[in-house]
Design a protein around this motif. Structure first.
Motif, PDB file in Angstrom:
ATOM      1  N   GLY A 241      -3.086   7.724  -4.533  1.00 10.80           N
ATOM      2  CA  GLY A 241      -1.972   7.384  -5.413  1.00 10.80           C
ATOM      3  C   GLY A 241      -1.549   8.558  -6.267  1.00 10.80           C
ATOM      4  O   GLY A 241      -0.353   8.781  -6.500  1.00 10.80           O
ATOM      5  N   HIS A 242      -2.517   9.342  -6.720  1.00 12.95           N
ATOM      6  CA  HIS A 242      -2.207  10.508  -7.570  1.00 12.95           C
ATOM      7  C   HIS A 242      -1.363  11.522  -6.809  1.00 12.95           C
ATOM      8  O   HIS A 242      -0.476  12.160  -7.393  1.00 12.95           O
ATOM      9  N   HIS A 243      -1.612  11.671  -5.521  1.00 16.79           N
ATOM     10  CA  HIS A 243      -0.883  12.670  -4.739  1.00 16.79           C
ATOM     11  C   HIS A 243       0.592  12.313  -4.596  1.00 16.79           C
ATOM     12  O   HIS A 243       1.460  13.199  -4.606  1.00 16.79           O
ATOM     13  N   PHE A 244       0.898  11.011  -4.479  1.00 18.75           N
ATOM     14  CA  PHE A 244       2.283  10.595  -4.212  1.00 18.75           C
ATOM     15  C   PHE A 244       3.020  10.117  -5.458  1.00 18.75           C
ATOM     16  O   PHE A 244       4.244   9.993  -5.432  1.00 18.75           O
ATOM     17  N   ARG A 245       2.322   9.824  -6.533  1.00 21.28           N
ATOM     18  CA  ARG A 245       2.930   9.142  -7.674  1.00 21.28           C
ATOM     19  C   ARG A 245       4.156   9.878  -8.226  1.00 21.28           C
ATOM     20  O   ARG A 245       5.195   9.276  -8.474  1.00 21.28           O
ATOM     21  N   ALA A 246       4.045  11.175  -8.399  1.00 20.85           N
ATOM     22  CA  ALA A 246       5.133  11.936  -9.026  1.00 20.85           C
ATOM     23  C   ALA A 246       6.384  12.004  -8.164  1.00 20.85           C
ATOM     24  O   ALA A 246       7.475  12.300  -8.670  1.00 20.85           O
ATOM     25  N   HIS A 247       6.268  11.694  -6.875  1.00 17.69           N
ATOM     26  CA  HIS A 247       7.399  11.820  -5.959  1.00 17.69           C
ATOM     27  C   HIS A 247       8.065  10.481  -5.671  1.00 17.69           C
ATOM     28  O   HIS A 247       9.020  10.426  -4.879  1.00 17.69           O
ATOM     29  N   LEU A 248       7.557   9.413  -6.264  1.00 16.74           N
ATOM     30  CA  LEU A 248       8.097   8.078  -6.032  1.00 16.74           C
ATOM     31  C   LEU A 248       8.995   7.663  -7.189  1.00 16.74           C
ATOM     32  O   LEU A 248       8.824   8.136  -8.318  1.00 16.74           O
ATOM     33  N   PRO A 249       9.962   6.791  -6.932  1.00 17.06           N
ATOM     34  CA  PRO A 249      10.856   6.325  -8.010  1.00 17.06           C
ATOM     35  C   PRO A 249      10.114   5.416  -8.981  1.00 17.06           C
ATOM     36  O   PRO A 249       9.018   4.940  -8.699  1.00 17.06           O
ATOM     37  N   GLN A 250      10.742   5.177 -10.113  1.00 20.49           N
ATOM     38  CA  GLN A 250      10.177   4.237 -11.090  1.00 20.49           C
ATOM     39  C   GLN A 250      10.216   2.829 -10.511  1.00 20.49           C
ATOM     40  O   GLN A 250      11.082   2.513  -9.692  1.00 20.49           O
ATOM     41  N   PRO A 251       9.267   1.964 -10.885  1.00 18.73           N
ATOM     42  CA  PRO A 251       8.161   2.169 -11.844  1.00 18.73           C
ATOM     43  C   PRO A 251       6.911   2.771 -11.207  1.00 18.73           C
ATOM     44  O   PRO A 251       5.895   2.907 -11.870  1.00 18.73           O
ATOM     45  N   LEU A 252       6.976   3.113  -9.900  1.00 23.62           N
ATOM     46  CA  LEU A 252       5.797   3.650  -9.233  1.00 23.62           C
ATOM     47  C   LEU A 252       5.350   4.964  -9.856  1.00 23.62           C
ATOM     48  O   LEU A 252       4.156   5.234  -9.960  1.00 23.62           O
TER      49      LEU A 252
END
Length: 774
Positions: free
Chosen positions: A544-555
């Motif tokens: 989750g940490h690897h992809f979190r910054a590249h996903l839209p809110q609220p993800l």
């Protein structure tokens, strides 16, 4: 001259001969005279004050007489005149009723005449094949019959005859129009016994006959137009068109959608009509038709029907609109489920190309609106095509779940080696948004300041082991799915992200259940399942940490995490392997139960049974070592084998300690058996060839086998004399004292020597206890 009423009443002979008008005139004069006299008297009485009592009394008498005469006259008017007026009105009402009855009869005769004329015109029009006129005349006759039925007072015996005639002639008209319909609209269909398929649909043909019509005639032929309009007037058009639409859907429109190689051929034959036939021009390699192919074929059919049949106005709408209302919903659903569903991209990079499909759908509906086949601004078909992002996510999620379940139910024994250098091949993702980037850099600086000492390169590394190839593929599948979520719309990203979570939850629920029997039966699979769960738990920590910054809110705000699933997977793997360890422990104990409790080993049969049990235990451990050594991480392998070996020697120690009166021969046999365990037991810890550089695991057997030192001391005692035992005891500080208590050594079954040695040892131990007590 008498009044008009007086003359009428007088002429009827119902008044007295005396003229009523004369009486009224006389009475009026008397009233006037009396009025003058009263006024004169009042003036005299109250104005001139002349005493005239007598005159007043006479005047009052006169007034009373006049009043009585007025009452008589009023009674005469009420009793005589009003009575005669009522009689006159009654006679007038009878005359009026008779007149109305005559009028009704004349009107009903008019309706009968109208019916007759309409039926005559109907027969004439039917003979001349003027079906619209015939239908209108029949409606005119029906209206006449309905009007006749509307008169409640009508009891004409002829009414039932007229109704029957109307029904017969209507059926006659419907029959003629049906006959014309069959002659003008001709279907050639495959046999109902023939199975549906591409070959059977090649026999489908529709012929629209229009003999005598010009080849360039844009409108439907006059005869077909008349038949359709006449059917509409008679209310039978809806049924006829509904049957036509069902045949059209089943045998022409739906096959054109479902079979890519199927096309329609339209031909015009002068004097014959228009032919629409299904044909197979070439075998298509595609399993499904593209939307453009489907739209082109359907438009050809519907536009041809419109030109030669459907361009007819029925009341306030075109026949094409009626047909559209009947079949549009079903044909649009067929297009969606048989075509558009399969045209939805499976990769987000293809979404841009799908805009052409949306444009083609818009053009298709625009063409249908031009021929009035379709009404309204928005349809389910166009909505489906435009909502591609949602459908893409749904399709992707469905395909991913199906693929994941297939991997979970595949065979587990196909494995791949995971080393400490093995890393998850994470995709290259686009840079996060500026706001998130600034936030991440600030966090990174804080962490760097707090942890000036860098972590080891081996930190958080997965130990070398083997996992199922299907689990590695499952992990790659989840990575690809999360990559699809990057850059997608919020709704799409949410669907894809939670689908990945569902995949892991599905693994947690499905795999232990689907492979339950094999996981208990085969130690190899239990070890692999343990590694699979630990492998997934390891990557769930950081996925989750690897992809979190590249996903839209609220993800991107912290929702995108899998850390909560880590304990569950670790527990699942541990439980699976512990269940297998329990099975192996039970088997070891069962093998040792055949050793006859290691008693009377001087008996050859007993010694053979005990030796066989020990050899079976060693063999089982070696077999497990062969199965597990290349699969489990080294530390887990050593702990597991040490646990099983400890179970075996603990059972052996317990059985030996229960023996009584062991002879020297029995002791020698027991020593031999135990020495076999001591020599061959540690061999299960020998590392693999590529791990020879690290042999400490074999040297550190006591770390993994808790009773190993106890067992070795027991083996020494089995052949030791009293002095050796006392030396190893060393006043309770020697190696023997570390493993056995004085009570264990002093009991009759504790050592294996003659009775005198045993007594001396007991005295020695007892003397030391007393000395220690003092």
């Amino acid at each position: 001259m008498a009044s008009f009423v007086t003359e009428v009443l007088a002429s009827s002979g119902k008044l007295e001969k005396e003229d009523l008008s004369g009486k009224i005139s006389k009475m009026s004069r008397k009233v006037e005279d009396t009025k003058e006299e009263v006024c004169d008297m009042i003036n005299k009485r109250y104005g001139d004050f002349i005493p005239s009592l007598q005159g007043s009394e006479e005047l009052m008498v006169q007034v009373d007489v006049v009043s009585k005469e007025m009452d008589v006259l009023n009674n005469c008017i009420e009793n005589e005149i009003q009575q005669n007026i009522h009689v006159a009105v009654t006679e007038y009402a009878k005359l009026k009723q008779q007149l109305e009855k005559n009028t009704i009869i004349i009107t009903m005769l008019g309706y009968i005449k109208e019916f007759h004329n309409a039926m005559e015109e109907f027969s004439k029009s039917l003979q001349e094949k003027k079906y619209v006129d015939a239908a209108n005349q029949l409606e005119r006759a029906r209206t006449s019959v309905d009007s006749l039925k509307g008169w409640k007072t009508s009891q004409l015996p002829l009414l039932s005859t007229l109704s029957s005639e109307l029904t017969v002639q209507r059926e006659n008209l419907i029959y003629h129009m049906g006959d014309e319909w069959k002659r003008l609209v001709i279907w050639k269909l495959p046999s109902s016994k023939e199975p549906e398929g591409l070959k059977s649909f090649l026999k489908v043909e529709l012929k629209l006959s229009h003999p005598g019509s010009k080849e360039t005639e844009p409108k439907p032929p006059a005869l077909l137009c008349c038949v359709l309009q006449a059917l509409a007037i008679q209310g039978d058009l809806q049924h006829k068109i509904k049957l036509f639409s069902q045949v059209m859907l089943k045998n022409m429109l739906k096959p054109l959608v479902m079979y890519p190689s199927l096309s329609v051929k339209v031909t015009e034959q002068q004097g014959e009509g228009t032919f629409l036939a299904l044909e197979c021009l070439e075998q298509s390699q595609e399993e499904r038709s593209t939307p453009s192919q489907v739209y082109r074929k359907l438009l050809l059919v519907l536009q041809t029907l419109h030109s030669h049949m459907l361009d007819v106005s029925i009341v306030d709408k075109k026949l094409s609109s009626i047909l559209g209302e009947l079949i549009w919903e079903e044909i649009s659903q067929c297009i969606i489920h048989q075509c558009l569903v399969y045209s939805i991209p499976t990769n987000s990079s293809q979404l841009e190309k799908y805009k052409s499909v949306i444009k083609e759908t818009e053009e298709f509906e625009k063409s249908l609106k031009e021929i009035e086949f379709l009404q309204g601004d928005s349809t389910d078909l166009l909505k489906y095509a435009r909502d591609v992002n949602c459908h893409f996510a749904s399709k992707k999620c469905k395909d991913v779940i199906v693929a994941a379940r297939k991997l979970m139910t595949s065979k587990m024994h196909n494995t791949v080696k995971i080393t400490t250098d093995s890393k998850l091949r994470l995709p290259k993702l686009p840079a996060p948004s500026s706001e998130l980037k600034v936030k991440q850099e600030a966090t990174k600086e804080d962490i760097t300041m707090e942890n000036t000492k860098q972590l080891s390169a081996w930190s958080l590394c997965l130990p070398a082991c083997r996992i199922s190839e299907s689990v590695q593929q499952l992990m790659e599948l989840t990575l690809n799915t999360l990559c699809e979520a990057v850059g997608s719309s919020t709704q799409c990203a949410l669907q894809l992200f939670f689908t990945v979570r569902n995949i892991f939850q599905l693994f947690y629920d499905v795999v232990p259940t689907y492979h339950k029997e094999n996981l208990l039966k085969f130690p190899h699979l239990a070890a692999i399942q343990h590694n699979n769960c630990m492998y997934l738990a390891h990557h769930l920590l950081t996925l989750g940490h690897h992809f979190r910054a590249h996903l839209p809110q609220p993800l991107s705000e912290g929702v995108a995490t899998f850390v909560d699933m880590v304990p569950g997977f670790r527990k699942l793997g541990a439980q699976c392997f512990l269940a297998q360890l329990n099975v192996q422990r039970a088997e070891l104990l069962e093998r040792l139960s055949t050793a006859h409790n290691f008693c009377n080993l001087d008996d050859e049969d007993n010694y053979i049974a005990a030796s066989k049990a020990v050899r079976q235990v060693i063999h089982q451990l070696k077999q497990l070592g062969t199965v597990w050594q290349d699969v489990l991480p080294v530390s887990i392998y050593c702990k597991a084998m040490g646990n099983l070996l400890n179970t075996a020697i603990t059972e052996v120690i317990a059985k030996i300690m229960m023996l009584e009166d062991i002879s020297s021969e029995d002791g020698e046999h027991l020593h031999t058996l135990c020495q076999t365990i001591i020599e061959e037991g540690p061999l299960v810890f020998i590392p693999l060839a590529e791990e020879n550089k690290n042999k400490k695991y074999q040297e550190e057997v006591p770390l993994y086998v808790k009773k190993w030192s106890t067992f070795k001391e027991l083996v020494i005692v089995l052949r030791a004399n009293l002095q050796e035992i006392v030396d190893r005891w060393t006043d309770g500080k020697g190696p023997l004292a570390l493993e056995f208590s004085s009570s264990e050594l002093s009991q009759p079954c504790s050592v294996l020597w003659d009775d005198r040695c045993q007594e001396l040892l007991c005295e020695s131990l007892e003397g030391r206890r007393l000395t220690a007590g003092q």
